[in-house]
Design a protein around this motif. Structure first.
Motif, short mmCIF file in Angstrom:
data_model
loop_
_atom_site.label_atom_id
_atom_site.label_comp_id
_atom_site.label_asym_id
_atom_site.label_seq_id
_atom_site.Cartn_x
_atom_site.Cartn_y
_atom_site.Cartn_z
N ILE A 200 1.81 36.19 -11.71
CA ILE A 200 2.41 37.30 -12.45
C ILE A 200 2.51 38.47 -11.48
O ILE A 200 1.53 38.83 -10.82
CB ILE A 200 1.56 37.68 -13.68
N ALA A 201 3.68 39.04 -11.38
CA ALA A 201 3.91 40.10 -10.40
C ALA A 201 4.74 41.23 -11.02
O ALA A 201 5.50 41.01 -11.97
CB ALA A 201 4.63 39.55 -9.17
N THR A 202 4.57 42.41 -10.47
CA THR A 202 5.38 43.56 -10.86
C THR A 202 6.28 43.94 -9.70
O THR A 202 5.81 44.19 -8.59
CB THR A 202 4.49 44.76 -11.23
N ILE A 203 7.57 43.95 -9.95
CA ILE A 203 8.54 44.28 -8.90
C ILE A 203 8.41 45.75 -8.53
O ILE A 203 8.49 46.64 -9.38
CB ILE A 203 9.97 43.95 -9.36
N SER A 204 8.20 45.99 -7.26
CA SER A 204 8.03 47.37 -6.78
C SER A 204 9.28 47.92 -6.10
O SER A 204 9.51 49.12 -6.08
CB SER A 204 6.84 47.46 -5.81
N ASP A 205 10.10 47.04 -5.55
CA ASP A 205 11.32 47.51 -4.88
C ASP A 205 12.28 46.33 -4.71
O ASP A 205 11.85 45.18 -4.61
CB ASP A 205 10.99 48.11 -3.51
N THR A 206 13.56 46.65 -4.70
CA THR A 206 14.58 45.65 -4.41
C THR A 206 15.59 46.24 -3.44
O THR A 206 15.86 47.44 -3.47
CB THR A 206 15.32 45.18 -5.69
N ILE A 207 16.13 45.40 -2.60
CA ILE A 207 17.17 45.80 -1.67
C ILE A 207 18.32 44.81 -1.80
O ILE A 207 18.12 43.59 -1.67
CB ILE A 207 16.66 45.82 -0.22
N ARG A 208 19.49 45.33 -2.07
CA ARG A 208 20.66 44.46 -2.19
C ARG A 208 21.21 44.16 -0.80
O ARG A 208 21.49 45.07 -0.02
CB ARG A 208 21.74 45.14 -3.05
N LEU A 209 21.33 42.88 -0.50
CA LEU A 209 21.82 42.49 0.81
C LEU A 209 23.34 42.61 0.88
O LEU A 209 24.04 42.36 -0.11
CB LEU A 209 21.41 41.05 1.13
N LYS A 210 23.83 42.97 2.03
CA LYS A 210 25.27 43.02 2.24
C LYS A 210 25.83 41.60 2.21
O LYS A 210 25.14 40.64 2.56
CB LYS A 210 25.58 43.69 3.57
N PRO A 211 27.08 41.44 1.79
CA PRO A 211 27.67 40.10 1.66
C PRO A 211 27.53 39.25 2.92
O PRO A 211 27.30 38.04 2.83
CB PRO A 211 29.14 40.38 1.33
N GLU A 212 27.67 39.87 4.10
CA GLU A 212 27.57 39.09 5.33
C GLU A 212 26.15 38.58 5.59
O GLU A 212 25.95 37.67 6.38
CB GLU A 212 28.06 39.90 6.53
N LYS B 111 27.27 46.50 -10.44
CA LYS B 111 25.95 46.95 -10.01
C LYS B 111 24.89 45.91 -10.38
O LYS B 111 24.98 45.25 -11.42
CB LYS B 111 25.59 48.30 -10.64
N ALA B 112 23.88 45.79 -9.53
CA ALA B 112 22.77 44.89 -9.80
C ALA B 112 21.83 45.52 -10.82
O ALA B 112 21.74 46.75 -10.92
CB ALA B 112 22.01 44.59 -8.51
N PRO B 113 21.11 44.72 -11.61
CA PRO B 113 20.17 45.28 -12.58
C PRO B 113 19.03 46.01 -11.88
O PRO B 113 18.66 45.68 -10.76
CB PRO B 113 19.67 44.05 -13.33
N LYS B 114 18.51 47.01 -12.57
CA LYS B 114 17.36 47.73 -12.05
C LYS B 114 16.09 46.99 -12.46
O LYS B 114 15.73 46.95 -13.62
CB LYS B 114 17.35 49.16 -12.59
N LEU B 115 15.44 46.41 -11.48
CA LEU B 115 14.28 45.57 -11.76
C LEU B 115 12.95 46.23 -11.41
O LEU B 115 11.90 45.64 -11.66
CB LEU B 115 14.40 44.25 -10.99
N LYS B 116 12.98 47.41 -10.84
CA LYS B 116 11.74 48.08 -10.44
C LYS B 116 10.82 48.24 -11.65
O LYS B 116 11.26 48.60 -12.75
CB LYS B 116 12.03 49.43 -9.82
N ASP B 117 9.55 47.94 -11.45
CA ASP B 117 8.50 48.02 -12.46
C ASP B 117 8.59 46.91 -13.52
O ASP B 117 7.83 46.91 -14.48
CB ASP B 117 8.48 49.38 -13.16
N THR B 118 9.48 45.94 -13.33
CA THR B 118 9.58 44.81 -14.25
C THR B 118 8.53 43.77 -13.90
O THR B 118 8.34 43.43 -12.73
CB THR B 118 10.97 44.16 -14.16
N GLN B 119 7.83 43.27 -14.91
CA GLN B 119 6.87 42.19 -14.68
C GLN B 119 7.57 40.85 -14.84
O GLN B 119 8.35 40.65 -15.77
CB GLN B 119 5.70 42.28 -15.66
N VAL B 120 7.28 39.94 -13.92
CA VAL B 120 7.87 38.61 -13.93
C VAL B 120 6.78 37.57 -13.66
O VAL B 120 5.70 37.90 -13.17
CB VAL B 120 8.99 38.48 -12.86
N LEU B 121 7.08 36.33 -14.00
CA LEU B 121 6.20 35.22 -13.66
C LEU B 121 6.95 34.38 -12.64
O LEU B 121 8.02 33.85 -12.93
CB LEU B 121 5.85 34.40 -14.90
N LEU B 122 6.39 34.26 -11.44
CA LEU B 122 7.03 33.56 -10.34
C LEU B 122 6.42 32.17 -10.18
O LEU B 122 5.20 32.03 -10.13
CB LEU B 122 6.87 34.34 -9.04
#
Length: 267
Positions: A36-48, A93-104
């Motif tokens: 179980i993890a909490t997302i702290s940051d996301t970075i959208r990668l460029k298409p290339e 736009k990508a969804p805002k996932l910061k502070d979202t809890q997920v099960l990996l």
């Protein structure tokens, strides 16, 4: 930040559809790590930097805090990272996932502590009480010494008539990946519904019962048995006994019900 080999390790975000027991078992049983993890940051990668992304999706590099390790030999560092593909909204736009809890459900990346690879495109699961409870239950059953192994086929079947018309017993012997025997027994008595049970071991246990739905044994049978009794399994039986064995096998499949998958496993 680790952005190398993105194509081979990228995964797709989960569908909002409810996961069936089989969906969760498919993923949980092959995952060395469940956390179980909490997302702290996301970075959208460029298409290339993100080849192979489906139209309408973006690839994210995700950093998360490990909150609770459900499964994982050797533990995990406090922070983990992985790649995931997510659907874009109408504005691109990508969804805002910061502070979202997920099960990996994931595996470690060799030589890179804290970097994970999801075991399937949708193995970043939304954290809900239902999903957490069912994943924990699956993994708990899987760790038991008598946990049923994956079924690889049917070795043989036989049918014996009873002493009165309509009475009889069919036994069906299964092969498994770990070469541990599993057998199915079906009892027929006049005026009564058929009764069936499963025994794990060399000796047929008279106290054995049919497995409850959404249990690990149910999953192994419902999702692992072939749809028909193989001809070679009843090759040594006379025509009548062979047909009785086929009928009893179909009865077992009907009693188990379908192995429902709302999100087939993709790796």
């Amino acid at each position: 930040m680790l952005l190398t080999a993105v194509d081979s390790r990228a995964q797709t975000a989960p569908s909002p559809a409810r996961y069936s027991y089989a969906d969760l078992a498919d993923r949980a049983l092959i995952a060395p790590i469940a956390v179980i993890a909490t997302i702290s940051d996301t970075i959208r990668l460029k298409p290339e930097r993100a080849p192979g992304v489906a139209p309408g999706h973006a690839r994210l590099y995700v950093e998360a805090t490990a909150d609770a390790l459900i499964r994982g030999a050797g533990g995990l560092p406090p922070s983990v990272s992985y790649l995931v593909d997510v659907p874009l909204n109408a504005k691109g736009k990508a969804p805002k996932l910061k502070d979202t809890q997920v099960l990996l459900l994931a595996r470690p990346v060799a030589g890179k502590p804290g970097e994970l690879q999801l075991v399937a495109p949708d193995a970043q699961l939304p954290l809900t009480p239902d999903i957490e409870q069912r994943v924990r239950a699956i993994l708990t059953e899987a760790l038991r010494a008598d946990a049923p192994p994956p079924i690889t086929g049917i070795t043989s079947a036989f049918h014996v008539d009873g002493t009165i018309p309509g009475e009889g017993e069919t036994q069906i012997f299964l092969s498994t990946r770990e070469h541990r025997p599993i057998s199915i027994s079906v009892l027929s008595r006049p005026g009564q519904e058929k009764q069936w049970s499963v025994a794990l071991g060399e000796i047929v246990d008279q106290a054995a019962e049919a497995p409850p739905r959404d249990s690990l044994l149910w999953y192994r049978l419902a999702c692992g048995l072939p749809r028909e009794l193989p001809a070679e399994a009843v090759a040594d039986l006379d025509a009548g006994s062979a047909q009785d064995a086929r009928n009893d096998y179909r009865f077992v499949l009907e009693a188990l019900g379908p192995c429902t998958r709302t999100s087939p496993l993709k790796r």
